[in-house]
Design an enzyme around this catalytic site. Structure first.
Site, PDB file in Angstrom:
ATOM      1  N   TRP A  74    -175.023 102.228 -45.343  1.00 23.11           N
ATOM      2  CA  TRP A  74    -175.762 102.390 -44.085  1.00 23.11           C
ATOM      3  C   TRP A  74    -175.493 103.843 -43.689  1.00 23.11           C
ATOM      4  CZ3 TRP A  74    -174.842 103.662 -38.934  1.00 23.11           C
ATOM      5  CH2 TRP A  74    -175.877 103.349 -38.037  1.00 23.11           C
ATOM      6  N   GLU A  84    -185.343  93.339 -32.688  1.00 25.11           N
ATOM      7  CA  GLU A  84    -184.644  93.785 -33.894  1.00 25.11           C
ATOM      8  C   GLU A  84    -185.304  93.302 -35.180  1.00 25.11           C
ATOM      9  OE1 GLU A  84    -180.558  92.538 -34.381  1.00 25.11           O
ATOM     10  OE2 GLU A  84    -180.950  90.627 -33.411  1.00 25.11           O
ATOM     11  N   GLU A  92    -181.157  88.093 -24.637  1.00 27.48           N
ATOM     12  CA  GLU A  92    -180.943  87.765 -26.042  1.00 27.48           C
ATOM     13  C   GLU A  92    -182.278  87.479 -26.741  1.00 27.48           C
ATOM     14  OE1 GLU A  92    -178.808  88.153 -28.129  1.00 27.48           O
ATOM     15  OE2 GLU A  92    -179.124  86.692 -29.701  1.00 27.48           O
ATOM     16  N   ASN A 148    -166.278 103.474 -46.728  1.00 22.95           N
ATOM     17  CA  ASN A 148    -166.933 102.875 -45.563  1.00 22.95           C
ATOM     18  C   ASN A 148    -166.215 103.407 -44.335  1.00 22.95           C
ATOM     19  OD1 ASN A 148    -167.977 101.184 -43.560  1.00 22.95           O
ATOM     20  ND2 ASN A 148    -166.552  99.537 -44.058  1.00 22.95           N
ATOM     21  N   GLY A 149    -166.962 104.058 -43.447  1.00 20.70           N
ATOM     22  CA  GLY A 149    -166.346 104.611 -42.236  1.00 20.70           C
ATOM     23  C   GLY A 149    -166.898 105.985 -41.951  1.00 20.70           C
ATOM     24  N   LYS A 157    -183.649  89.570 -29.946  1.00 17.80           N
ATOM     25  CA  LYS A 157    -184.025  88.931 -31.221  1.00 17.80           C
ATOM     26  C   LYS A 157    -185.396  89.433 -31.658  1.00 17.80           C
ATOM     27  CE  LYS A 157    -181.121  87.852 -32.430  1.00 17.80           C
ATOM     28  NZ  LYS A 157    -179.843  87.921 -31.864  1.00 17.80           N
ATOM     29  N   ARG A 191    -174.489  94.595 -44.910  1.00 18.36           N
ATOM     30  CA  ARG A 191    -173.727  95.634 -44.210  1.00 18.36           C
ATOM     31  C   ARG A 191    -174.422  96.998 -44.234  1.00 18.36           C
ATOM     32  NH1 ARG A 191    -168.292  94.060 -43.545  1.00 18.36           N
ATOM     33  NH2 ARG A 191    -167.698  96.219 -43.271  1.00 18.36           N
ATOM     34  N   HIS A 243    -189.469  94.363  -8.417  1.00 16.69           N
ATOM     35  CA  HIS A 243    -188.977  95.676  -7.963  1.00 16.69           C
ATOM     36  C   HIS A 243    -189.393  96.796  -8.916  1.00 16.69           C
ATOM     37  CE1 HIS A 243    -186.735  93.825  -4.736  1.00 16.69           C
ATOM     38  NE2 HIS A 243    -186.331  92.915  -5.609  1.00 16.69           N
ATOM     39  N   LYS A 283    -175.260  94.618 -40.340  1.00 16.47           N
ATOM     40  CA  LYS A 283    -174.655  93.465 -39.690  1.00 16.47           C
ATOM     41  C   LYS A 283    -173.356  93.815 -38.978  1.00 16.47           C
ATOM     42  CE  LYS A 283    -174.324  89.000 -39.006  1.00 16.47           C
ATOM     43  NZ  LYS A 283    -175.233  88.473 -37.986  1.00 16.47           N
ATOM     44  N   CYS A 321    -171.900  99.758 -44.324  1.00 16.41           N
ATOM     45  CA  CYS A 321    -171.493 100.074 -45.680  1.00 16.41           C
ATOM     46  C   CYS A 321    -170.588  98.969 -46.216  1.00 16.41           C
ATOM     47  CB  CYS A 321    -170.743 101.395 -45.811  1.00 16.41           C
ATOM     48  SG  CYS A 321    -171.719 102.816 -45.315  1.00 16.41           S
TER      49      CYS A 321
HETATM   50  O1  M6R Z   1    -170.071  91.507 -34.929  1.00 16.33           O
HETATM   51  P1  M6R Z   1    -170.350  91.737 -33.487  1.00 16.33           P
HETATM   52  O2  M6R Z   1    -170.612  90.473 -32.752  1.00 16.33           O
HETATM   53  O3  M6R Z   1    -169.302  92.545 -32.804  1.00 16.33           O
HETATM   54  O4  M6R Z   1    -171.686  92.568 -33.471  1.00 16.33           O
HETATM   55  C1  M6R Z   1    -172.221  93.058 -32.283  1.00 16.33           C
HETATM   56  C2  M6R Z   1    -173.646  93.509 -32.474  1.00 16.33           C
HETATM   57  O5  M6R Z   1    -173.718  94.533 -33.414  1.00 16.33           O
HETATM   58  C3  M6R Z   1    -174.553  92.360 -32.923  1.00 16.33           C
HETATM   59  O6  M6R Z   1    -174.492  91.279 -32.052  1.00 16.33           O
HETATM   60  C4  M6R Z   1    -176.017  92.844 -33.025  1.00 16.33           C
HETATM   61  O7  M6R Z   1    -176.501  93.146 -31.759  1.00 16.33           O
HETATM   62  C5  M6R Z   1    -176.880  91.792 -33.719  1.00 16.33           C
HETATM   63  N1  M6R Z   1    -177.704  92.413 -34.702  1.00 16.33           N
HETATM   64  C6  M6R Z   1    -177.793  91.086 -32.801  1.00 16.33           C
HETATM   65  O8  M6R Z   1    -178.562  90.132 -33.440  1.00 16.33           O
END
Ligand code: M6R
Length: 615
Positions: free
Chosen positions: A75, A495, A488, A101-102, A492, A27, A511, A610, A2
């Site tokens: 969000w 997501e 990672e 927001n929260g 990527k 956000r 395993h 984000k 948000c």
């Molecule tokens: O702002 P932060 O690094 O604390 O965020 C952590 C995760 O929410 C963030 O890395 C998320 O996994 C990304 N979308 C990955 O690309």
């Protein structure tokens, strides 16, 4: 999660609010809305499900006059994404409008109490409960909006950044924060309000970061006043100058922020390194570490807490600290750590790793460690965000605003800072030789140029992506420093393309996971020349023997893997501990092009935001 925007001044509020919502859309993009007091004194709320564009379309024919307003991009947490649950929310009488927001944890108790006083609720949100509560207090105590907000904050349990306007006072916005960020921009006779500085920078570079418990009284044409909700005296206001430019917030000719941010990495890493490695390349300087050197030299262990991509960077950090500093490191998901009754003692060092500096779980984990006497250190990107302000010390990664929801340049920035930090601490401790420090530090300086070189693979990866766009599952395999790279790479892809992908330590595959491999399940294997290279080669053989397709990321000049893999992407030779900085690039590009081929919204993938400021 948000985004909030607010404006009071001389300009048409709507234009500033909409532009601000576009900047904060990363956000959350389930719905958006604005509340403005028009020239003839009406409090108008316009809101729409979906992106800010939908709101603009809806509002186009409405009264958009007025020089005061608040806005929100959502969000969804409480209630599905629809027009009704979209913010802003009216109070019962329609006198107040509020954005939030929260998450308000005790909202159902408050809702029941308000219902018994005759309050009705239109939406399913916790926010509507809060604005009703504020109006209830105003009416019951016959008090000002400020006093009612102050009283309400004592009854609300949870996280909030809120902004409220009152139809009967078109010259005032009240804002408050607890565990969710809020920044006020100070212009000439005007004030801007936002969840981060990005909506503000085009109007002023003077900002005030509110602290937890702060309530701001923003009166038109008057000096801003900030109060601590627990005291009657005014808080001291500290104006900070922003070091951000508008260009950093634009796509700069790229189709997506993600692609721009991938291609920015030579520059962002040069910025991250700048001034931190001595001219002779023999020493690393990170003042946040040096000033607290005894904490790092005397600790028996380091705990790193993080989420998502930052957690993957933390796993690389573990290897780095253990190799160069010989300090045991535990890496924890912040969300698990905070509820696991962890053993944390004075003398422990906890590192909170976060791009946004706002991730609720990471913030809570560090507060817990701090309360138990640990020394807490932050590694963040967003300057002035909550985590750097809550830690004893820290260092920024300085990679500039990351707008794409998928983290790219922040990941490489985090790994670079962790590498520099481990060299510095190791050198101070005497656990790494000056020669090794000099070699690795000089390789860190080569990284920006080497990444530029890797970009030559761009067209090849774009072609490769076409072949794999229709796969339903992917396996990502790596070992040692590049096991986190495999995690990672898989994240990527998941997501932004919504293709299922799993990251796995290559040797663990046999395993269980190997049962999944067939002709339809491609494996991306990171097989660079490291101390387990031969073993990884064996793992590739095992995949090939079962009919699996292999895309291998290898060290330049490798012919062994080239002979057995289906597709090979070469990265230059570099110190082993820095290889994740190079292998990240083809992994980011592969995920990007597959997602583009699938027609996904790369910068704003479904269900994500984000900055994750809720649990
Ligand atoms: O702002 P932060 O690094 O604390 O965020 C952590 C995760 O929410 C963030 O890395 C998320 O996994 C990304 N979308 C990955 O690309």
């Amino acid at each position: 999660m948000c985004g909030i925007v607010g404006y009071i001044g001389k300009r048409r509020a709507y234009d500033i609010l909409i532009q601000g919502l576009h900047r904060l859309e990363y956000r959350g993009y389930d719905s958006s809305g604005v509340a403005m007091i028009s020239e003839d004194g009406e409090l108008n709320i316009y809101k729409a499900k979906g992106k800010v564009e939908a709101l603009e379309h809806f509002a186009a024919s409405k009264d958009l006059s007025g020089t005061i307003g608040i806005a929100h991009t959502r969000w969804a947490t409480h209630g599905e994404p629809n027009d009704i649950n979209a913010h802003p929310h009216f109070s019962q009488s329609g006198r107040l409008a509020m954005v939030h927001n929260g998450t308000i944890e005790n909202y159902s108790v408050l809702k029941d109490a308000l219902s018994s006083h005759g309050y009705n609720f239109i939406s399913q949100t916790d926010t509507e409960v809060a604005v009703h509560l504020i109006e209830y207090i105003m009416q019951k105590n016959n008090c000002s909006l400020f006093d009612a907000v102050r009283e309400a904050t004592k009854r609300i349990v949870g996280a909030y950044a809120i902004a409220i306007v009152d139809k009967q006072n078109p010259d005032q916005i009240i804002a408050a924060r607890q565990s969710s960020p809020l920044v006020i921009g100070v212009g000439e006779g005007e004030y801007f309000l936002a969840s981060d500085a990005t909506p503000i920078i085009e109007y002023t570079n003077k900002v005030i970061y509110l602290n937890d418990g702060d309530i701001a009284v923003i009166n038109r044409g008057q000096e801003l006043k900030v109060f601590d909700s627990n005291s009657t005296s005014e808080s001291e206001i500290k104006i900070t100058e922003l070091q951000m430019s508008i260009e950093q917030l634009e796509k700069g000719g790229y189709p997506h922020f993600m692609l721009k941010e991938i291609f920015e990495q030579p520059k962002t890493l040069a910025d991250c390194i700048s001034g931190r490695i001595s001219a002779d390349g023999k020493r690393v300087t990170l003042s946040g570490v040096i000033e607290h050197k005894e904490k790092f030299l005397n600790t028996n262990r380091i705990i790193i807490v993080a989420c998502g991509t930052s957690w993957h960077a933390a796993l690389i950090g573990k290897h780095l600290f253990e190799e160069f500093c010989r300090i045991p490191v535990v890496v924890e998901y912040a969300s698990e750590f905070r509820y696991s009754n962890p053993v944390v003692n004075p003398g422990d060092v906890l590192i909170a790793l976060s791009q946004s500096g706002e991730t609720a779980d990471t913030l809570a984990a560090l507060e817990l460690a701090k309360a138990n006497g640990a020394f807490v250190f932050g590694i963040c990107n967003v300057i002035g965000s909550s985590i750097p302000r809550a830690t004893h010390s820290g260092c920024y990664i300085h990679v500039g605003p990351e707008i794409g929801v998928a983290s790219t340049k922040a990941f490489t920035g985090q790994v670079t800072v962790l590498a520099m930090m481990s060299l510095l601490i190791g050198q101070m401790k005497g656990t790494v030789s000056d020669e090794v420090v000099a070699n690795v530090a000089s390789d860190i300086r080569r990284v920006p140029a080497l990444i530029k070189d890797i970009f030559k693979l761009n067209d090849k990866i774009e072609e490769l992506a076409k072949i794999f766009t229709y796969a339903h599952n992917f396996l990502y395999l790596g070992r040692g420093y590049n096991y986190p790279s495999a995690l990672e790479g898989a994240l990527k892809l998941k997501e932004i393309s919504y293709i299922h992908a799993e990251g796995y330590p290559a040797a663990e595959m046999k395993h269980g996971t190997i049962a999944l491999i067939d002709n339809d399940m491609p494996s991306v294997v990171i097989a660079i020349k490291d101390n387990v290279y031969e073993k990884t080669v064996n793992n590739i053989q095992q995949v090939k023997a079962r009919g699996g397709k292999v895309v291998a990321i290898v060290t330049e000049g490798d012919t062994i893997v080239a002979d057995m893999a289906d597709y090979v992407l070469e990265v230059p030779q570099i110190a082993e501990c820095l290889t994740p900085l190079l292998t990240a690039i083809p992994l980011q590009l592969l995920a990007y092009y597959i997602a583009v081929n699938k027609g996904r919204n790369v910068d704003q993938p479904r269900n994500l935001a984000k900055s994750v400021t809720v649990e």
